[in-house]
Design a protein around this motif. Structure first.
Motif, mmCIF file in Angstrom:
data_model
loop_
_atom_site.group_PDB
_atom_site.id
_atom_site.type_symbol
_atom_site.label_atom_id
_atom_site.label_comp_id
_atom_site.label_asym_id
_atom_site.label_seq_id
_atom_site.Cartn_x
_atom_site.Cartn_y
_atom_site.Cartn_z
ATOM 1 N N GLU B 30 0.829 -1.208 0.000
ATOM 2 C CA GLU B 30 0.000 0.000 0.000
ATOM 3 C C GLU B 30 0.860 1.253 0.000
ATOM 4 N N THR B 31 1.923 1.230 0.808
ATOM 5 C CA THR B 31 2.819 2.379 0.878
ATOM 6 C C THR B 31 3.476 2.617 -0.472
ATOM 7 N N ALA B 32 3.954 1.558 -1.090
ATOM 8 C CA ALA B 32 4.611 1.698 -2.391
ATOM 9 C C ALA B 32 3.635 2.274 -3.417
ATOM 10 N N ARG B 33 2.424 1.706 -3.447
ATOM 11 C CA ARG B 33 1.413 2.213 -4.384
ATOM 12 C C ARG B 33 1.175 3.699 -4.174
ATOM 13 N N ILE B 137 16.886 14.357 -17.827
ATOM 14 C CA ILE B 137 17.498 14.207 -16.506
ATOM 15 C C ILE B 137 16.455 14.376 -15.400
ATOM 16 N N ALA B 138 15.340 15.056 -15.733
ATOM 17 C CA ALA B 138 14.266 15.217 -14.740
ATOM 18 C C ALA B 138 13.788 13.852 -14.240
ATOM 19 N N SER B 139 13.794 12.855 -15.091
ATOM 20 C CA SER B 139 13.353 11.517 -14.686
ATOM 21 C C SER B 139 14.393 10.829 -13.811
ATOM 22 N N ASP B 140 15.653 11.105 -14.060
ATOM 23 C CA ASP B 140 16.708 10.557 -13.196
ATOM 24 C C ASP B 140 16.554 11.137 -11.788
ATOM 25 N N ILE B 141 16.342 12.449 -11.747
ATOM 26 C CA ILE B 141 16.160 13.114 -10.447
ATOM 27 C C ILE B 141 14.926 12.540 -9.743
ATOM 28 N N GLU B 142 13.847 12.407 -10.508
ATOM 29 C CA GLU B 142 12.604 11.912 -9.921
ATOM 30 C C GLU B 142 12.773 10.496 -9.366
ATOM 31 N N THR B 143 13.547 9.675 -10.079
ATOM 32 C CA THR B 143 13.771 8.300 -9.613
ATOM 33 C C THR B 143 14.402 8.300 -8.220
ATOM 34 N N VAL B 144 15.387 9.172 -8.029
ATOM 35 C CA VAL B 144 16.021 9.275 -6.705
ATOM 36 C C VAL B 144 15.008 9.782 -5.674
ATOM 37 N N LEU B 145 14.200 10.754 -6.060
ATOM 38 C CA LEU B 145 13.204 11.303 -5.127
ATOM 39 C C LEU B 145 12.182 10.239 -4.732
ATOM 40 N N VAL B 146 11.750 9.438 -5.707
ATOM 41 C CA VAL B 146 10.768 8.391 -5.411
ATOM 42 C C VAL B 146 11.356 7.399 -4.410
ATOM 43 N N ILE B 147 12.603 6.978 -4.649
ATOM 44 C CA ILE B 147 13.227 6.018 -3.721
ATOM 45 C C ILE B 147 13.301 6.631 -2.328
ATOM 46 N N ASN B 148 13.716 7.889 -2.255
ATOM 47 C CA ASN B 148 13.810 8.554 -0.957
ATOM 48 C C ASN B 148 12.446 8.610 -0.262
ATOM 49 N N ASP B 149 11.426 9.024 -0.993
ATOM 50 C CA ASP B 149 10.072 9.086 -0.408
ATOM 51 C C ASP B 149 9.601 7.703 0.039
ATOM 52 N N LEU B 150 9.887 6.711 -0.805
ATOM 53 C CA LEU B 150 9.426 5.344 -0.569
ATOM 54 C C LEU B 150 10.025 4.783 0.716
ATOM 55 N N ARG B 152 11.420 6.319 3.169
ATOM 56 C CA ARG B 152 10.936 7.079 4.324
ATOM 57 C C ARG B 152 9.503 6.717 4.683
ATOM 58 N N ALA B 153 8.642 6.600 3.657
ATOM 59 C CA ALA B 153 7.232 6.277 3.918
ATOM 60 C C ALA B 153 7.112 4.902 4.573
ATOM 61 N N ILE B 154 8.044 4.007 4.242
ATOM 62 C CA ILE B 154 8.035 2.673 4.859
ATOM 63 C C ILE B 154 8.449 2.770 6.322
ATOM 64 N N GLY B 155 9.196 3.818 6.661
ATOM 65 C CA GLY B 155 9.509 4.034 8.068
ATOM 66 C C GLY B 155 10.992 4.144 8.383
ATOM 67 N N PHE B 156 11.839 4.120 7.362
ATOM 68 C CA PHE B 156 13.283 4.208 7.621
ATOM 69 C C PHE B 156 13.779 5.645 7.467
ATOM 70 N N GLU B 157 14.684 6.054 8.364
ATOM 71 C CA GLU B 157 15.408 7.306 8.156
ATOM 72 C C GLU B 157 16.883 7.034 7.940
ATOM 73 N N GLN B 158 17.333 5.876 8.422
ATOM 74 C CA GLN B 158 18.741 5.497 8.321
ATOM 75 C C GLN B 158 18.945 4.628 7.081
ATOM 76 N N PHE B 159 19.131 5.279 5.967
ATOM 77 C CA PHE B 159 19.375 4.525 4.736
ATOM 78 C C PHE B 159 20.261 5.361 3.823
ATOM 79 N N LYS B 160 20.873 4.697 2.877
ATOM 80 C CA LYS B 160 21.748 5.407 1.959
ATOM 81 C C LYS B 160 21.451 4.988 0.527
ATOM 82 N N ILE B 161 21.098 5.979 -0.295
ATOM 83 C CA ILE B 161 20.983 5.726 -1.727
ATOM 84 C C ILE B 161 22.363 5.969 -2.331
ATOM 85 N N ARG B 162 22.914 4.968 -3.009
ATOM 86 C CA ARG B 162 24.211 5.150 -3.659
ATOM 87 C C ARG B 162 23.974 5.418 -5.130
#
Lengths: 445, 445
Positions: B30-33, B137-150, B152-162
C-alpha cells in the motif's frame, strides 16, 4: 545478435492490464481489503505453485483436467486453480499457530486451462473470505453482511443476494425418500429458472425413477414465493417432521431476522429455495449474488457453509463458512455496464516544464503539493506546451500548473482547469499552501 | 474415499504468509502504491505465464536456467522471472495506446528456481517503477526522489541511496583504452569494497593484460572521496577530455544539485563511483539503496537508466529509467531488525458474545462502529468469557466491548482497554456515537 524481432504477444487466454483497467482493478482490491478488514478478517497468502498431490486431492475431475501441472526437477507441481484448496492445506498445516476460530481473506490469482472464450480467462483474480472453526449462525449472518457491505462499497445498490440452506434441500430429499438421488435431483432443480418446473419434473422422473408423489414434494419448492418471511412460513409445512429440514429453515429464519434488523430488505436479500451451489461441498447456508442490471451475467459473489474444510489433510474437524468475490468477473461486468472511468492517470494535477532552467522550482512545487497529499506529475521534458497539454488531456489530468520566468519572478503560478479551460493565478509563497488548498477544494468537487 | 491423509506442506523454496507477516506485507505494498501514485506512475499488470520465447529473449544464461518453464498443450511457456522483460514486451505491444512518455509501476510475484537458502525464495514479490520514452534528466532526479520518499514512507530514516553514472565509468574506460575489457574491469571494480584496491588491481592486470598506467587510471576512482560536491569536483580531472565521462559527471552533478535543493543530504544520498550494477544493461544513472542498520543485507532498491528497453520486440527506440523495490527482501530485513509488530488482527476492537440472545444487539453495535470507520470483530460464539478474551489477547486486539442483559437494559456497554485492564462504561445511545468517539481517541494514541 540477430536483428530478427520477436513478436510481442500474450498467450491465448492471458491478458495485460493497461492503466485504465488496472486503476479500477486496484481500487476493487482496496475496497475488498477494507471491507474484510472492517470485520476483522486477516490477510494470508499461499504459494502459486504447490505439489500436485495437494491440489488434486480435492478437485473434481474437471478442475484436475484444467490444472496447469508440470514436472519441476523431481517434483510434480501445479498452479493453484482456486483459493479454497490452498486454504484447506494452509489451515491443516498451521492449525496450532493460527488458533480457532480463524477469519481470513485472500486476494490472489488462480489459473485454469479452460478453453478461452469471451470474458473467460485462464488467469484471473479471486477475492475470498472465510470464517473457519465455528458452526455459529453468527458467522452465517456476518457472511451475508460482508457481501452486502462489499457490493455497496464497490458502488452498487441494485443487487440481489440469494440465500438458501442445504439442510432444507437435503431434509426435504430425505422426507421424499430421494436422498440417494440427491445429485440428480439437485442438478435438475438448478435448472428451474432456465427450463421451468415441467421439464425439471420430467428430468427428475427419468433420472431417479422415483414415484410421482416424491417428485411432487420436491417440486413444491418451486411453488414457494413471497417475502422472505412468507417463504419461511411456507417452508414450515414442507420441512415439518424432518429434523434436518427444520434446522435449515430455522437457520434461514435467523439470518433473515438478524439482517433485516440491520436494514437489509428483499431489495437486496432474497431467499431462493432453488439454488443448490455444488453438489457435495456445502452443508448449510449458501449464497449467490447477482447484479440487477446484468441478470444473465451469473453470480459475482458466491459461497456457503461447509462441515469439513480440510479433511484430506487433517483429522481435525474444521467447519466454516465463506464466499468468493469473482474480482475479474466483476470488473468485466462493470466494463459492460460502462462503469469504468476512462482515467489513465493516478495524478490529477500536472506541472508543465515551461522553462528548462526552472527544473528545481518545478520539483520543489511538486514536492510541496505531494507533502500536502496531492498526487502530482511533473512532465519530464521541456517540450512544446501543446504537446505537454496533449499528454495531460490524454491521461485525464484535471488541472495543469504553468509557470515560467515571469511567474516565478512575481511569485505566482497559473492553474488551468482542463474541464472548462479557465485559468487561475495563485501565489507560490509559504510552501505552495494556497495552491494546495485551491486544488484540494476543486479536486474533491 | 481412502482415509489416508495427505501431509500438508509447501514446496521447497515456497512459503505461506501467515497474518502476522501478511499484514505488514500488505502495508508495504500500500505504501509503495501510494508513493508511486503521488508521482503519477500508473499501475499495470501482465500475465504470470508468457511464451518462453518472449521471456528467454533478454535473460542471461543464468535467468534462463532458473526459469520455471514447461510445455502446455503445444506451447512452450514460462513463469516470469522479473517484471522488466514483461514490461519490455508490454510497451512494445501497446506502444500506441500508451503514448510516451509512460510512467508505470508494477507490483507482482516473480519465480526463480534458485537453490533455496536462508532468506532466498523461489517466489517473491517485486515492486518496480519506470519512466519510459524520455532521456530527460528530470526523470533521473525523480527516480532518486521516489526512492527517498518510498524508504521514508516505509519508516526508515537510516538509509543510503548510492548513486553513480555508467557514462563516467564507460568514459574513463575509453580514456584508458580499456573499453573492450569493460566487462572484466567492471566486474573487478564491483569487488572494490570487498577485496580492496590491491587485489582489484591484480585481477584487472590479469584479465585485461593492459599496461599498469591504464589500470592506474581506473583505480584512481577508488581514491575519490568526500562530500558529493567534492566527489564531482575530483571527477573533473578524471573525466577531462572524454565526452562521455564529462556528460556522466554533468548528470551526476544535476541529480545532486536538484535533490540537495529539496533537502536530500549525504546522510541519505551518496555518490559511489565504484558501483556498476550489471554489465551491459544500464547506460546512465545507476542507484542502489542500503539500510544503515543492515549494511551486509545488500541493496533493497536498485535500478538505473537504459537506452533501449524493448529492442528485442520493436524497432522503436525506448530509453528510460526505473528501479525495483525488493519487497519481500525488505520484509525479511524488517523482520531481522525486529520492526514487524506482532499483530495478528486487522480489527483493534472486539465485541464479546456475552449473551447469545443479544446477537442482534451485538451485530447492530458492530455495524454502528464500522459505519464510523472502526474495524471491529464480533466473537462468533457465545463461549466462556475467558476464552473470548484469550482470543482477543492472542490476536492483539486493543479494546474489548462487553455487554449483557443488564448493560443493554440500562443502555450502556463496558469497554475494557487490554493494555492496562481498565474498564470504562459508555452509553449505547445515538447509534453508538459516544463509543465510537471514545474508541477513535484511544486507538490513535
Amino acid at each position: 545478435m540477430s536483428n530478427q524481432l520477436i513478436q510481442p504477444r500474450t498467450l491465448s487466454g492471458f491478458r495485460d492490464f493497461l492503466p485504465e483497467m488496472m486503476i479500477p482493478r486496484e481500487k476493487l482490491m482496496e475496497t475488498a481489503r477494507k471491507v474484510y478488514r472492517s470485520y476483522g478478517f486477516v490477510p494470508i497468502d499461499t504459494p502459486t505453485l504447490e505439489l500436485s498431490e495437494i491440489l488434486c486431492g480435492k478437485g473434481s475431475e474437471e478442475t484436475d483436467r484444467q490444472m496447469y501441472r508440470f514436472q519441476h526437477g523431481k517434483r510434480d507441481v501445479a498452479m493453484r486453480f482456486d483459493l479454497t484448496v490452498p486454504l484447506a492445506r494452509f489451515v491443516a498445516q498451521h492449525h496450532n499457530e493460527l488458533g480457532m476460530p480463524f477469519k481470513r481473506y485472500h486476494i490472489g490469482n488462480v489459473w485454469r486451462g479452460e478453453r478461452p472464450q469471451a470474458g473467460r480467462f485462464r488467469e484471473f483474480a479471486q477475492c475470498d473470505f472465510d470464517t473457519i472453526g465455528t458452526n455459529s449462525i453468527a458467522s452465517d449472518i456476518e457472511t451475508v453482511l460482508v457481501i452486502n457491505d462489499l457490493i455497496r462499497a464497490i458502488g452498487f445498490e441494485q443487487f440481489k443476494i440469494r440465500l438458501n440452506n442445504r439442510k432444507v434441500l437435503n431434509g426435504i430429499l430425505e422426507k421424499a425418500n430421494l436422498a440417494e438421488h440427491s445429485v440428480a435431483v439437485l442438478r435438475a432443480l438448478d435448472k428451474l429458472p432456465k427450463i421451468g418446473p415441467e421439464k425439471v419434473r420430467l428430468e427428475m422422473l427419468e433420472t431417479t425413477g422415483a414415484p410421482d408423489s416424491s417428485i411432487d414434494q420436491i417440486l413444491m419448492l418451486s411453488q414457494i414465493s413471497g417475502t422472505n418471511r412468507e417463504i419461511i412460513q411456507q417452508l414450515g409445512t414442507l420441512c415439518e417432521g424432518n429434523e434436518l429440514a427444520e434446522q435449515g429453515r430455522e437457520q434461514l429464519s435467523e439470518v433473515i431476522d438478524a439482517t433485516q434488523a440491520l436494514g437489509l430488505t428483499e431489495q437486496n436479500l432474497e431467499i431462493d429455495v432453488s439454488i443448490a451451489r455444488g453438489l457435495d461441498y456445502y452443508t448449510g447456508t449458501i449464497v449467490e449474488t447477482f447484479l440487477t442490471d446484468l441478470p444473465s451475467f451469473g453470480s459475482i459473489c458466491s459461497g456457503g457453509r461447509y462441515d469439513s474444510l480440510a479433511q484430506l489433510y487433517t483429522k481435525q474437524q474444521l467447519p466454516g463458512i465463506g464466499a468468493s468475490l469473482g474480482l475479474d468477473r466483476l470488473l468485466a461486468a462493470m466494463q459492460q455496464l460502462d462503469l469504468i472511468p476512462n482515467t489513465k492517470t493516478t495524478a490529477e494535477v500536472m506541472i508543465v516544464q515551461f522553462d528548462k532552467s526552472k527544473l528545481s522550482e518545478y520539483l520543489k512545487l511538486a514536492a510541496d503539493l505531494r507533502r500536502q497529499g496531492i498526487a502530482v506529475e511533473l512532465y519530464p521534458e521541456s517540450k512544446k506546451l501543446n504537446q505537454q497539454f496533449k499528454y495531460a488531456d490524454r491521461r485525464g489530468a484535471r488541472a495543469v500548473i504553468i509557470a515560467g520566468t515571469d511567474e516565478f519572478a512575481s511569485g505566482v503560478v497559473q492553474v488551468k482547469w482542463l474541464a472548462d479551460g479557465t485559468q487561475t493565478e495563485l501565489p507560490l509563497a509559504e510552501n505552495s499552501n494556497e495552491i494546495a488548498e485551491w486544488l484540494k477544494t476543486r479536486l474533491t468537487d
